[in-house]
Write a protein that holds these residues in place. Structure first.
Motif, short mmCIF file in Angstrom:
data_model
loop_
_atom_site.label_atom_id
_atom_site.label_comp_id
_atom_site.label_asym_id
_atom_site.label_seq_id
_atom_site.Cartn_x
_atom_site.Cartn_y
_atom_site.Cartn_z
N SER A 83 0.79 -1.24 0.00
CA SER A 83 0.00 0.00 0.00
C SER A 83 0.81 1.28 0.00
O SER A 83 0.22 2.37 -0.02
N TYR A 84 2.14 1.21 0.04
CA TYR A 84 2.94 2.43 0.19
C TYR A 84 4.07 2.51 -0.83
O TYR A 84 4.61 1.49 -1.27
N GLU A 85 4.41 3.74 -1.15
CA GLU A 85 5.68 4.04 -1.78
C GLU A 85 6.62 4.43 -0.63
O GLU A 85 6.47 5.51 -0.05
N THR A 86 7.51 3.55 -0.27
CA THR A 86 8.42 3.83 0.85
C THR A 86 9.58 4.65 0.32
O THR A 86 10.46 4.14 -0.39
N LEU A 87 9.59 5.93 0.68
CA LEU A 87 10.61 6.84 0.15
C LEU A 87 11.95 6.63 0.81
O LEU A 87 12.99 6.72 0.16
N GLY A 88 11.94 6.39 2.12
CA GLY A 88 13.23 6.27 2.79
C GLY A 88 13.16 5.64 4.16
O GLY A 88 12.11 5.62 4.81
N SER A 139 7.06 1.52 -7.73
CA SER A 139 8.23 1.13 -8.51
C SER A 139 9.47 1.91 -8.11
O SER A 139 10.58 1.59 -8.51
N ARG A 140 9.28 2.96 -7.30
CA ARG A 140 10.40 3.80 -6.93
C ARG A 140 11.27 3.12 -5.90
O ARG A 140 10.80 2.36 -5.05
N GLN A 141 12.56 3.39 -5.94
CA GLN A 141 13.48 2.81 -4.98
C GLN A 141 13.37 3.50 -3.62
O GLN A 141 13.07 4.69 -3.53
N THR A 142 13.63 2.73 -2.58
CA THR A 142 13.68 3.26 -1.22
C THR A 142 15.11 3.67 -0.92
O THR A 142 16.05 2.90 -1.15
N GLU A 191 26.24 8.94 -0.42
CA GLU A 191 25.99 8.58 0.98
C GLU A 191 24.70 7.78 1.16
O GLU A 191 24.37 7.38 2.27
N VAL A 192 23.99 7.56 0.08
CA VAL A 192 22.65 6.97 0.17
C VAL A 192 22.59 5.68 -0.63
O VAL A 192 23.06 5.62 -1.77
N ASN A 193 22.03 4.63 -0.01
CA ASN A 193 21.76 3.38 -0.73
C ASN A 193 20.35 3.41 -1.30
O ASN A 193 19.45 4.02 -0.71
N ALA A 194 20.15 2.74 -2.40
CA ALA A 194 18.83 2.70 -3.02
C ALA A 194 18.47 1.26 -3.38
O ALA A 194 19.24 0.58 -4.07
N PHE A 195 17.31 0.79 -2.88
CA PHE A 195 16.82 -0.55 -3.18
C PHE A 195 15.33 -0.47 -3.45
O PHE A 195 14.62 0.30 -2.79
N TRP A 210 15.74 -5.91 6.45
CA TRP A 210 15.96 -4.68 5.69
C TRP A 210 17.10 -3.85 6.27
O TRP A 210 17.64 -2.99 5.57
N LEU A 211 17.49 -4.10 7.50
CA LEU A 211 18.59 -3.34 8.08
C LEU A 211 19.91 -3.65 7.38
O LEU A 211 20.85 -2.86 7.44
N ALA A 212 19.97 -4.80 6.70
CA ALA A 212 21.17 -5.15 5.94
C ALA A 212 21.35 -4.26 4.72
O ALA A 212 22.41 -4.27 4.09
N LEU A 213 20.34 -3.46 4.38
CA LEU A 213 20.41 -2.59 3.22
C LEU A 213 21.11 -1.27 3.51
O LEU A 213 21.41 -0.51 2.59
N PHE A 214 21.36 -0.98 4.78
CA PHE A 214 22.02 0.27 5.15
C PHE A 214 23.52 0.19 4.91
O PHE A 214 24.15 -0.87 5.06
#
Length: 687
Positions: free
Chosen positions: A294-299, A329-332, A356-360, A373-377
């Motif tokens: 239900s969400y576009e998770t921006l960050g 479809s946007r990356q977080t 400085e920012v990761n995008a997934f 999801w913490l492994a994505l930082f």
């Protein structure tokens, strides 16, 4: 009546705790702020307002009203300082019960910046702000001060404690420049007030929010009263979130976020502080499913300077920024926050990826990465290596998910018993003095009493991982007492004597409390139903420092049982069993644990049963025979060898050869380089 007694009496009548002088000063300062926006300077005028204490003012007699009015001229605590001070007054029992941990400056400044940047591209000129877990209102007032009160169509919040709610109301009134008709602050339980306020059968309504800013309560589910837990599940199910309640034991912050979703308009913005565990524990799985649906998770944002965004909280926390029903479809973007609030807010709202920012794209994460999801930082070479290995193996079919390769029934947790110092033999009270094929003689360490127990009542069992932490093949010297359900007088004499000792010594008290008359049979029942036997044993949790552990998984030549401290991987094929032992002791798998495991303390981590089913394993069905034999050969060379702590093995040939055999069996490109890079990365990782 002296001044202190009068203050205490007034506070108690108003429902303010604790009834201290500082509480009274905060009360007076809040009332003074509210009266500053009233046409009438008398306290009676507040009874007509929809303020948090309007009704309780009727409980005060004329002398008490007069006393408060005489004190108003001495009010000298600015309302923004009251917002900070009031949280420190909350008694510990109340703080724990209501999980009253308020957002620190770094959090509120980032949240206000996010809203400011969001509204630059938001079509509505006027918005409804809400915080269903209001506290003292710091987050909402910070946002209003940032964007201006003219942009606010309405602002509302709910807070269970009287004094913080009054402070919140006063601070919102100040931020809104006295527009009291646009402010609603309710004193009560959010989980009761929201369903009531949005019910078609009630006269009182709250407007749905365009922006929800919150820091929901985090209290362990088991600490809530059972009746209240049942109530929460009923409410959330009734609001339409039953499909996201993946288990009866959820978490309070997850339930809170379902409620936040309920009050948020489509297209609305959610900015919330959340425990990091929401994104890597099984209890947060339902909320992650809602986010992805239900969400576009921006960050997702974490702090560089401290683990938590909440005052006095020891839990690691993140802030989520998401738009309901957005473009999924946007990356977080995932990043760390220091003092660059405005910059990071702009980056996240606009989706501007920087160094400085990761995008997934969390909607397209590989199944194994979705566990945590913490492994994505952060910049994480280990993540890149493991992801590359898994992607190669899954594509080639040399790796596949556990469930597909071994089946759901191939993993089971060991036996849980109540009273380990009774059911395990030996234990701290009894040692084994002699045994043969049919019996075990035990001796009491206190009085040298000896008893003989038949082995039909004993099951050889791995007790705890620390006993087998430095050698793969476990030397199992422990038994578990497994007594079928019979009348006590029908059991052999020495066994009966041992059971009576357990009663009299109180070591069996936990089992007696839990199971009643046939308490001594609860282990036997589990043995019969779970069949917790196998040859490959994985510890329930592990200290990733590996300072006292040289192996991860243990092996036994014959099928053996295990306690709840282990998961048991079951397979009838002896060769496959050895291959699995090699896989679970490989640096490749241990790296997966480091990367994706559920962190339960600073260094301790774990996978749960469902996590293992979501992980790739070596595909025993497609690995060629020569590769299997090569892995088995390397394990045979190690199986009885005492091994030093894992990090001392990184330069040893046997560790390299085991990992190389796994890399070659999974047909990785440049297997030697993969193993060398992995070892080098891990060596650096734990320096």
């Amino acid at each position: 009546m002296d001044r202190d007694m009068m203050q205490s009496r007034i506070l108690k009548k108003l429902g303010v705790e604790p009834a201290t002088s500082e509480s009274f000063q905060i009360l007076i300062s809040s009332l003074s702020t509210i009266l500053g926006y009233s046409e009438d300077e008398h306290l009676e005028s507040l009874k007509a307002l929809n303020s948090p204490i309007s009704q309780n003012l009727n409980k005060l007699d004329p002398d008490e009203i007069g006393f408060i009015e005489s004190e108003l001229s001495g009010a000298n605590i600015p309302i923004n300082e009251c917002q900070i001070r009031v949280q420190r007054l909350i008694p510990n029992n109340k703080r724990k019960r209501f999980a009253a941990y308020y957002t620190i400056d770094q959090g509120t400044r980032f949240m206000e910046s996010v809203v400011y940047e969001y509204l630059k591209i938001y079509e509505k000129q006027r918005v409804v702000l809400a915080d269903p877990f209001l506290g003292s209102g710091r987050t909402l007032t910070a946002v209003i001060n940032k964007i201006g009160s003219d942009r606010i169509e309405a602002v509302w919040g709910i807070e269970p404690l009287v004094l913080p709610s009054l402070v919140a109301y006063a601070s919102l009134l100040q931020a809104m420049r006295g527009k009291k008709d646009k402010i609603i602050v309710i004193v009560g339980d959010t989980f009761k007030e929201v369903p009531k306020a949005f019910s078609p059968f009630t006269h009182f309504e709250l407007p749905r929010a365009d922006i929800v800013l919150t820091n929901p309560p985090f209290t362990r589910w088991k600490y809530l009263e059972k009746g209240y837990r049942d109530y929460l599940l009923k409410v959330i199910s009734g609001l339409g979130y039953e499909e996201f309640l993946t288990r009866r034991e959820v978490s309070l912050q997850t339930v809170s976020m379902f409620l936040s979703d309920y009050i948020l308009n489509n297209g609305g913005l959610l900015v919330s502080v959340l425990p990091a565990s929401t994104f890597y524990t099984i209890y947060g799985r339902g909320y992650k499913a809602l986010i992805k649906e239900s969400y576009e998770t921006l960050g997702l944002v974490e702090l560089t300077s401290r683990p938590s965004f909440s005052e006095d909280s020891g839990f690691k926390e993140v802030i989520i920024v998401a738009v309901k029903d957005g473009n999924r479809s946007r990356q977080t973007l995932l990043t760390e926050l220091n003092n660059n609030y405005e910059e990071m807010a702009k980056v996240i709202i606009l989706g501007q990826k920087t160094e400085e920012v990761n995008a997934f794209n969390i909607h397209r994460l590989p199944r194994f990465m979705d566990i945590n999801w913490l492994a994505l930082f952060g910049k994480n070479k280990l993540r890149d290596i493991i992801a590359n290995i898994f992607e190669q193996g899954l594509k080639k079919g040399t790796l596949d998910y556990w469930e597909n390769v071994l089946g759901r029934g191939s993993i089971i947790r060991g036996v849980e018993m109540y009273g380990p110092e009774f059911f395990f033999i030996p234990n701290k009270h009894w040692s084994i003095s002699r045994e043969d094929e049919e019996t075990v003689e035990i001796e009491n360490k206190g009085n040298e009493l000896k008893l003989i127990l038949g082995k039909e009542f004993l099951t050889r069992t791995l007790r705890k991982p620390s006993l087998y932490s430095n050698i793969i093949e476990a030397n199992v010297e422990s038994y578990m007492l497994t007594v079928p359900q019979k009348e006590l007088q029908d059991l052999p004499g020495d066994l009966k004597n041992y059971i009576e000792w357990g009663i009299n010594s109180r070591t069996a008290r936990p089992a007696i409390r839990a199971y009643g008359k046939y308490w001594f049979s609860h282990v036997h029942k589990q043995m019969a139903t779970k069949r917790p036997f196998g040859q490959v044993f994985i510890p329930d949790k592990v200290d990733l420092s590996f300072n006292r552990r040289g192996v991860f998984a243990n092996y036994t030549r014959e099928k053996t049982a295990a306690s709840k401290n282990f998961y048991i991987a079951r397979d009838e094929n002896q060769t496959i069993t050895k291959l699995l032992v090699g896989w679970f002791n490989s640096t490749l798998f241990i790296s997966t644990l480091i990367l994706l495991g559920r962190k339960i303390s600073e260094t301790w981590t774990r996978f749960l049963e469902n996590d293992y089913l979501e992980l790739p394993v070596i595909n025993v069905n497609s690995t060629d025979k020569d590769s299997i034999l090569e892995v088995c050969d390397k394990i045979d060379n190690l199986i009885s060898k005492p091994l030093p702590p894992l990090w001392n093995q990184m330069d040893e040939e046997y560790r390299y050869l085991l990992d190389l055999s796994i890399a070659e069996a999974t047909k990785l490109g440049e297997p030697q380089k993969v193993v060398e890079d992995l070892h080098q990365t891990l060596t650096t990782y734990f320096k």
